[in-house]
Scaffold this motif. Structure first.
Motif, PDB file in Angstrom:
ATOM      1  N   MET A   1       7.895   7.728  -2.066  1.00 13.03           N
ATOM      2  CA  MET A   1       6.137   7.497  -2.145  1.00 13.03           C
ATOM      3  C   MET A   1       6.055   8.812  -1.256  1.00 13.03           C
ATOM      4  O   MET A   1       6.298   9.998  -0.540  1.00 13.03           O
ATOM      5  N   LEU A   2       5.087   9.281  -2.814  1.00  9.53           N
ATOM      6  CA  LEU A   2       4.255  10.891  -2.540  1.00  9.53           C
ATOM      7  C   LEU A   2       3.236  10.979  -2.265  1.00  9.53           C
ATOM      8  O   LEU A   2       2.846  11.111  -1.125  1.00  9.53           O
ATOM      9  N   ASP A   3       2.382   9.475  -2.748  1.00  6.91           N
ATOM     10  CA  ASP A   3       0.737   9.583  -1.129  1.00  6.91           C
ATOM     11  C   ASP A   3       0.635   8.234  -1.441  1.00  6.91           C
ATOM     12  O   ASP A   3       1.348   7.364  -2.842  1.00  6.91           O
ATOM     13  N   ARG A   4       0.116   7.512  -1.084  1.00  2.00           N
ATOM     14  CA  ARG A   4       0.170   5.556  -1.186  1.00  2.00           C
ATOM     15  C   ARG A   4      -1.063   5.717  -0.283  1.00  2.00           C
ATOM     16  O   ARG A   4      -1.347   6.510   1.190  1.00  2.00           O
ATOM     17  N   ILE A   5      -1.918   4.831  -0.444  1.00  2.00           N
ATOM     18  CA  ILE A   5      -3.042   3.878   0.324  1.00  2.00           C
ATOM     19  C   ILE A   5      -2.699   2.696   0.202  1.00  2.00           C
ATOM     20  O   ILE A   5      -3.264   2.009  -0.996  1.00  2.00           O
ATOM     21  N   GLY A   6      -2.202   1.873   1.389  1.00  2.00           N
ATOM     22  CA  GLY A   6      -1.501   0.277   1.350  1.00  2.00           C
ATOM     23  C   GLY A   6      -0.665   0.027   1.494  1.00  2.00           C
ATOM     24  O   GLY A   6       0.512   0.811   1.226  1.00  2.00           O
ATOM     25  N   GLU A   7       0.175  -0.585   0.690  1.00  3.75           N
ATOM     26  CA  GLU A   7       0.630  -2.173   1.075  1.00  3.75           C
ATOM     27  C   GLU A   7       1.840  -2.136   0.050  1.00  3.75           C
ATOM     28  O   GLU A   7       1.709  -1.101  -0.711  1.00  3.75           O
ATOM     29  N   GLU A   8       2.863  -3.427  -0.365  1.00  3.61           N
ATOM     30  CA  GLU A   8       3.009  -3.243  -1.862  1.00  3.61           C
ATOM     31  C   GLU A   8       1.821  -2.600  -2.276  1.00  3.61           C
ATOM     32  O   GLU A   8       2.590  -2.592  -4.265  1.00  3.61           O
ATOM     33  N   ARG A   9       0.731  -3.783  -2.317  1.00  8.25           N
ATOM     34  CA  ARG A   9      -0.349  -3.304  -3.847  1.00  8.25           C
ATOM     35  C   ARG A   9      -1.253  -2.310  -2.786  1.00  8.25           C
ATOM     36  O   ARG A   9      -1.582  -1.919  -2.163  1.00  8.25           O
ATOM     37  N   ALA A  10      -1.237  -1.276  -3.731  1.00  6.13           N
ATOM     38  CA  ALA A  10      -1.505   0.240  -3.413  1.00  6.13           C
ATOM     39  C   ALA A  10      -2.279   0.988  -4.152  1.00  6.13           C
ATOM     40  O   ALA A  10      -1.718   1.045  -5.403  1.00  6.13           O
ATOM     41  N   ARG A  11      -3.160   2.295  -3.619  1.00  3.07           N
ATOM     42  CA  ARG A  11      -3.190   3.567  -4.679  1.00  3.07           C
ATOM     43  C   ARG A  11      -2.100   4.270  -4.225  1.00  3.07           C
ATOM     44  O   ARG A  11      -1.828   4.457  -3.321  1.00  3.07           O
TER      45      ARG A  11
ATOM     46  N   MET B   1      -0.462   1.027   4.963  1.00  5.39           N
ATOM     47  CA  MET B   1       0.616   2.528   4.432  1.00  5.39           C
ATOM     48  C   MET B   1       0.070   3.151   4.329  1.00  5.39           C
ATOM     49  O   MET B   1      -0.920   3.127   3.756  1.00  5.39           O
ATOM     50  N   ARG B   2       0.165   4.538   4.938  1.00  8.04           N
ATOM     51  CA  ARG B   2      -1.156   5.733   4.361  1.00  8.04           C
ATOM     52  C   ARG B   2       0.285   6.617   4.663  1.00  8.04           C
ATOM     53  O   ARG B   2       1.127   7.331   5.748  1.00  8.04           O
ATOM     54  N   ILE B   3       0.651   7.684   3.024  1.00  7.14           N
ATOM     55  CA  ILE B   3       0.714   7.982   3.028  1.00  7.14           C
ATOM     56  C   ILE B   3       0.853   9.648   2.282  1.00  7.14           C
ATOM     57  O   ILE B   3      -0.166   9.676   1.311  1.00  7.14           O
ATOM     58  N   ASN B   4       0.751  10.959   2.848  1.00  8.82           N
ATOM     59  CA  ASN B   4      -0.161  12.213   2.475  1.00  8.82           C
ATOM     60  C   ASN B   4      -1.553  11.094   1.807  1.00  8.82           C
ATOM     61  O   ASN B   4      -2.221  11.870   1.009  1.00  8.82           O
ATOM     62  N   ALA B   5      -2.485  10.794   3.338  1.00  5.57           N
ATOM     63  CA  ALA B   5      -3.701   9.721   2.634  1.00  5.57           C
ATOM     64  C   ALA B   5      -4.282  11.218   2.828  1.00  5.57           C
ATOM     65  O   ALA B   5      -5.867  10.447   2.133  1.00  5.57           O
ATOM     66  N   ASP B   6      -4.431  11.908   3.278  1.00  6.47           N
ATOM     67  CA  ASP B   6      -5.813  12.738   3.729  1.00  6.47           C
ATOM     68  C   ASP B   6      -6.345  13.828   2.424  1.00  6.47           C
ATOM     69  O   ASP B   6      -5.378  15.143   2.070  1.00  6.47           O
ATOM     70  N   PHE B   7      -6.664  13.589   1.581  1.00 10.63           N
ATOM     71  CA  PHE B   7      -7.216  14.402   0.251  1.00 10.63           C
ATOM     72  C   PHE B   7      -7.217  15.788   0.600  1.00 10.63           C
ATOM     73  O   PHE B   7      -7.617  16.402  -0.128  1.00 10.63           O
ATOM     74  N   SER B   8      -7.740  16.400   1.738  1.00  9.04           N
ATOM     75  CA  SER B   8      -8.095  17.083   2.067  1.00  9.04           C
ATOM     76  C   SER B   8      -7.889  18.295   2.397  1.00  9.04           C
ATOM     77  O   SER B   8      -7.359  19.588   2.806  1.00  9.04           O
ATOM     78  N   ARG B   9      -6.237  18.043   2.969  1.00  5.97           N
ATOM     79  CA  ARG B   9      -4.824  18.901   2.577  1.00  5.97           C
ATOM     80  C   ARG B   9      -3.918  18.582   1.997  1.00  5.97           C
ATOM     81  O   ARG B   9      -3.703  17.994   1.328  1.00  5.97           O
ATOM     82  N   ARG B  10      -3.143  19.777   1.627  1.00  7.43           N
ATOM     83  CA  ARG B  10      -2.290  20.014   1.340  1.00  7.43           C
ATOM     84  C   ARG B  10      -1.231  18.930   1.272  1.00  7.43           C
ATOM     85  O   ARG B  10      -0.978  18.588   2.191  1.00  7.43           O
TER      86      ARG B  10
END
Length: 227
Positions: free
Chosen positions: A32-42, A1-10
């Protein structure tokens, strides 16, 4: 899962756009505001605990950062009412729960590997505030990578007057921020990429914000974590 995962963008999310979704644990929901990963995630999230809800005891290999927004959040035998800031180092663990219900702002797997200290600060205690550059600031954490604080901004004052070399992230806690025609009200979240400043000022009643800077030049941690 990737949510707002491009940190070069606002990235931003207004309260009216909060999409609360169920977590694997009954009574606990998340935005979920930003996320990289599934249930276990950054992950960066708002988490809402219904009364008498909890997560089982678990570890946070990449650390955890929490700001209690409402209610009382508890971990093991310690209780944190609204206004408390908590920072748990990598490899720490706890059983989080809320007897009365709570909403917290949480950042997972974003703590530097070398951190070893547990931090707990009551931001409602005036002794934790100081005057810096003509505004009131409650320092929460600072190291060579990032700086975290609460800041009280007077009406019409710019939040940031110069671009932040390594990015910034904020959550509006009271009042509102204004950028051109965009109004960021209470519990609005905004992430500014490296080098961006934005003409963001406090509204007529001023604003209180959680502000984190210096941490977006790289994504810290790429392994999973429990929520």
């Amino acid at each position: 899962m990737r949510i707002n995962a491009d940190f070069s963008r606002r990235a931003s999310l207004a309260p009216e756009d909060h999409g609360w979704v169920k977590s694997p644990q009954n009574g606990v929901e998340r935005v979920m505001l930003d996320r990289i990963g599934e249930e276990r995630a950054r992950a960066t999230s708002l988490v809402r605990y219904a009364p008498n809800s909890y997560f089982p005891h678990h570890l946070h290999p990449g650390g955890e950062e929490i700001l209690v927004l409402s209610g009382t959040f508890s971990a093991d035998d310690t209780h944190y009412p609204a206004g408390w800031y908590v920072r748990n180092p990598p490899a720490s663990g706890h059983r989080p729960y809320s007897d009365e219900g709570a909403v917290i702002f949480v950042k997972l797997r974003q703590v530097s590997p070398g951190e070893t200290q547990h931090v707990a600060i009551d931001t409602h205690d005036g002794a934790n505030w100081q005057r810096q550059h003509n505004r009131d600031v409650c320092p929460l954490f600072s190291d060579d990578v990032e700086q975290v604080s609460l800041q009280r901004i007077e009406a019409g004052e710019l939040l940031l007057d110069t671009p932040v070399p390594n990015g910034a992230e904020l959550l509006v806690l009271a009042g509102e921020l204004i950028e051109d025609s965009q109004v960021y009200q209470r519990w609005s979240w905004l992430r500014l990429p490296v080098g961006e400043c934005g003409h963001i000022s406090a509204g007529a009643a001023g604003a209180t914000v959680y502000l984190k800077t210096g941490h977006l030049s790289q994504v810290i941690g790429d392994k999973p974590d429990d929520t």
